[in-house]
Scaffold this active site. Structure first.
Site, PDB file in Angstrom:
ATOM      1  N   TYR A 194      40.874  29.576  28.863  1.00 20.35           N
ATOM      2  CA  TYR A 194      41.122  28.683  30.004  1.00 20.35           C
ATOM      3  C   TYR A 194      40.949  27.219  29.635  1.00 20.35           C
ATOM      4  CZ  TYR A 194      41.696  32.687  32.995  1.00 20.35           C
ATOM      5  OH  TYR A 194      42.186  33.831  33.546  1.00 20.35           O
ATOM      6  N   ASN A 251      41.275  37.735  41.028  1.00 14.67           N
ATOM      7  CA  ASN A 251      42.571  38.268  41.455  1.00 14.67           C
ATOM      8  C   ASN A 251      42.402  39.004  42.783  1.00 14.67           C
ATOM      9  OD1 ASN A 251      44.172  37.386  39.330  1.00 14.67           O
ATOM     10  ND2 ASN A 251      43.969  39.284  38.154  1.00 14.67           N
ATOM     11  N   HIS A 280      50.406  32.715  36.036  1.00 11.94           N
ATOM     12  CA  HIS A 280      50.011  32.156  37.339  1.00 11.94           C
ATOM     13  C   HIS A 280      50.669  30.800  37.598  1.00 11.94           C
ATOM     14  CE1 HIS A 280      46.714  35.101  38.163  1.00 11.94           C
ATOM     15  NE2 HIS A 280      46.701  35.165  36.845  1.00 11.94           N
TER      16      HIS A 280
END
Ligand code: HDE
Length: 693
Positions: free
Chosen positions: A360, A146, A74
């Site tokens: 993350y 998404n 991303h």
């Protein structure tokens, strides 16, 4: 003194604009006023540079360190600020303050592609990230989703393999931002769990017209937890008020050349023009009973729950209404973490989600360089933060006083914060038992049923696009065994699809792959899975490109403009020269694009507003021919004046003009033409202009 941006040179030819012209005084990072920014300090002229020049050294030092690592996935994205408004009372299901009816919560949203690097083109065929940070009054909630409701894999341990296979091959360093290569389809064809996602990525969902026309999905099943501690399952959906829309593949290829920034420019321009995009937040809420009866495991991220089974309940609305002030500060530095949940929202045992909850936070340290990334304004909660966590690189919020631990005896005034058993986040006390194993649940073993359901839910043009996309991608795969293996999976999804792709590849139809579990072949089609079936029939937020030449009918132009404006659409003028054209009424009108830089792929529909002289001038011009030929080939609605026929002839479309092509004689025709544009494409034409048809 007034600011003066005219060219002003000193005797050596260097530009000279100084604070004495009314500008602010430039300083170093230390605030020291700078007297010279055109030449560095030297001994003699020209002479060696002197270390004394602290302004030069600081300027170059800072420049040398401007880059931070791009996101490992991303990397290419674009963000905007906005607001979320809760519109339903959800206290029955969740205590999350963000869902108190009427409450407005600021948000930051970042859209992205997955595979390409930071400089890759926007309209690459790829999944789009749809990540929203809610700055709630009980902390930040990140819904990192998404534009596709399922994922490739079922367990997070496979993520590095998936991404390695999708990204450029390690030996050659290409291809960039595409999945049409051996490594990707090798991994896919060896991993049957990816087959549902394979259908989605080969559909038009991966070539959206813009971020504004995409849905978003939380993908995993999450929990809602109410004030009594009762838990329900939930799947999150973002539904664009603008409707959904995608481009066609040949258009995407050309768009990436014409405007690699197509999606970011679109979002930025819409917000800048005050046309603020909106999404409704929907929830599919269900309980354990439903989960037990559903034919698939609700914790398997390769499965959807059809809206016919659990309707999507609209609970709020997000409006993106502000562009960032600085791209790096906000869009690049925003750090989404799936672990960021607030009281009232919780995790489930989805093995993909659990793995994400590690990744993350970990990745932000690499990217932003310090555990204090939460202090960067875009990441900072908008509610009070009290913690004993301290120091580290770039520490900006250090506790005052003596207490940096607890328990301590410094009292409520000076002793710092303490845990709160009432307000504090409570994890749902789910009962768990069982041996520690690497075992994947048998309930995750069905890989084809929903892949088929997705395919049979598509309209005819969308099914054709999927077959074309698979044929295209597998044509770029050099090893026949990988192509064959992939087609062997398609046979478990849909025989016609498998046959069409095999024919397109000139491949003998292989035996079907051996499924781990026999697929269910009669799951009913679900309309919400199709973009075309869900078309809202509006041209709002879309763009008409009018190619106009000198002498063109001024009345017709203003009729077109008025009609598009009434629909909430936009108009751009394309002309042989950007300086504009002289219309039939003698007035000059500036153009937005010169034809060479304004191909029809930039527009949702086009008009050729020509005078006879204009047609004569353009008919042999290659970009003008492409403008008409591409618009036709991409199934766009095409308006034209009679005078444009010579160009249409040269473009090879004059003989084939159909119901989607409207001759514009006067204002009534303009209205009728614009009235058709809500259909967005004239799909009936497509099979006539496509070899694969
Ligand atoms: Fe991500 N993903 N992901 N992902 N993802 C990242 O975090 C990861 C997955 C998604 O605009 C990374 O900050 C793992 C699903 C978005 O900044 C990283 C797994 C979904 C964004 C990461 C997944 C997503 C990311 C890289 C499998 C949809 C961009 C940079 C277990 C529900 C957010 C970063 C932005 C970014 C890991 C799978 C969406 C490496 C391990 C499923 C929208 O942490």
């Amino acid at each position: 003194m007034a600011k003066d941006d005219d060219l002003k040179l000193d005797e050596t030819g260097s530009p000279r604009q100084t604070a004495q012209d009314g500008y602010e005084t430039m300083t170093t990072q230390q605030g020291i006023p700078v007297s010279e920014d055109q030449n560095h300090l030297k001994a003699g002229s020209p002479g060696p540079m002197l270390m004394d020049d602290f302004h030069f050294r600081e300027k170059m030092f800072h420049f040398d360190h401007e880059r931070i690592p791009e996101r490992v996935v991303h990397a290419r994205g674009y963000g905007a600020r906005g607001v979320f408004e809760a519109t339903e009372d959800l206290s029955e299901f969740t205590s999350a303050s963000v869902f108190e009816k009427g409450k407005k919560t600021p948000v930051f949203t970042r859209f992205s592609t997955v595979a390409g690097n930071k400089g890759s083109p926007d309209v690459a065929r790829d999944v789009r990230g749809f990540a929203v940070k809610f700055y709630t009054d009980e902390g930040n909630w990140d819904l990192v989703g998404n534009n596709i409701p399922v994922f490739f894999i079922q367990d997070a341990v496979k993520f590095p393999d998936l991404i390695h296979a999708a990204k450029p091959a390690p030996d050659r360093g290409f291809p960039q931002a595409q999945t049409a290569h051996d490594n990707f389809w090798d991994f896919m064809s060896l991993s049957p769990e990816t087959m549902h996602m394979a259908m989605w990525i080969m559909s038009d969902r991966t070539i959206p017209r813009s971020f504004r026309f995409m849905e978003g999905f939380g993908v995993h099943t999450f929990r809602l937890i109410n004030a009594e501690g009762k838990s329900s399952f939930v799947k999150f959906h973002w539904k664009p008020k603008q409707g959904m829309q995608s481009v066609v593949w040949n258009e995407a290829l050309k768009l990436n050349g014409a405007d690699p920034d197509f999606h970011r420019r679109d979002l930025w321009s819409a917000i800048d023009a005050g046309d603020h995009p909106e999404w409704e937040l929907g929830m599919q809420i269900f309980d354990q009973d439903f989960a037990d009866k559903f034919p698939f495991d609700v914790l398997d991220a390769t499965k959807i729950i059809p809206e016919e089974d659990v309707p999507v309940r609209i609970v709020g609305r997000m409006t993106l209404n502000e562009n960032v002030d600085n791209f790096f500060a906000e869009t690049e530095q925003v750090a989404f973490c799936t672990q960021n949940v607030v009281p009232g929202i919780g995790f489930t045992d989805d093995p993909l989600l659990q793995g994400r909850n590690f990744s993350y936070l970990d990745t932000q340290l690499k990217r932003l360089g310090s555990p204090n990334f939460t202090r960067i304004p875009v990441n900072q909660p908008r509610c009070p933060v009290h913690t004993f966590q301290q120091d580290g690189h770039m520490a900006m919020m250090n506790p005052k006083g003596r207490a940096n631990y607890e328990p301590n005896s410094w009292g409520t005034e000076k002793g710092g914060p303490r845990e709160d058993h009432e307000r504090g986040y409570k994890h749902y006390p789910e009962e768990v038992s069982g041996p520690k194993t690497f075992h994947r649940s048998e309930t995750f073993a069905d890989h084809y049923s929903q892949a088929r359901q997705f395919y049979v839910s598509q309209s005819a043009p969308e099914q054709k696009h999927m077959a074309d996309a698979l044929t295209f991608e597998l044509s770029k795969v050099e090893h026949e065994k990988i192509r064959t293996r992939m087609v062997s999976h398609l046979r478990n999804i849909d025989e016609d699809l498998a046959k069409t792709v095999a024919k397109g590849l000139r491949l003998n139809l292989p035996d079907p792959a051996k499924p781990a579990k026999a697929p269910i072949t009669d799951l009913p089609p679900s309309d919400p899975l199709s973009i075309v079936k869900m078309n809202k029939g509006t041209f709002k937020g879309r763009k008409l490109g009018i190619y106009v030449t000198d002498g063109a009918d001024a009345g017709l132009l203003s009729a077109l403009k008025d009609a598009v404006k009434a629909e909430g659409g936009m108009v751009e003028l394309v002309a042989p020269m950007v300086g504009g054209v002289k219309l039939s009424d003698g007035k000059t009108m500036e153009a937005d694009q010169k034809i060479d830089g304004g191909p029809s792929v930039l527009y949702d529909a086009v008009v050729l507003l020509f005078s006879e002289d204009g047609a004569e001038m353009t008919k042999n011009d290659a970009p003008s021919r492409d403008f008409a030929a591409d618009a036709f080939a991409h199934a766009k609605f095409l308006g034209y004046t009679e005078a444009a026929m010579p160009l249409l002839q040269k473009a090879g479309v004059a003989e084939a003009l159909d119901d989607g092509c409207v001759r514009l004689g006067g204002a009534d025709d303009a209205k009728r033409f614009v009235g058709m544009l809500g259909k967005l494409r004239h799909w009936g034409r497509e099979p006539m202009v496509d070899l694969d048809g």
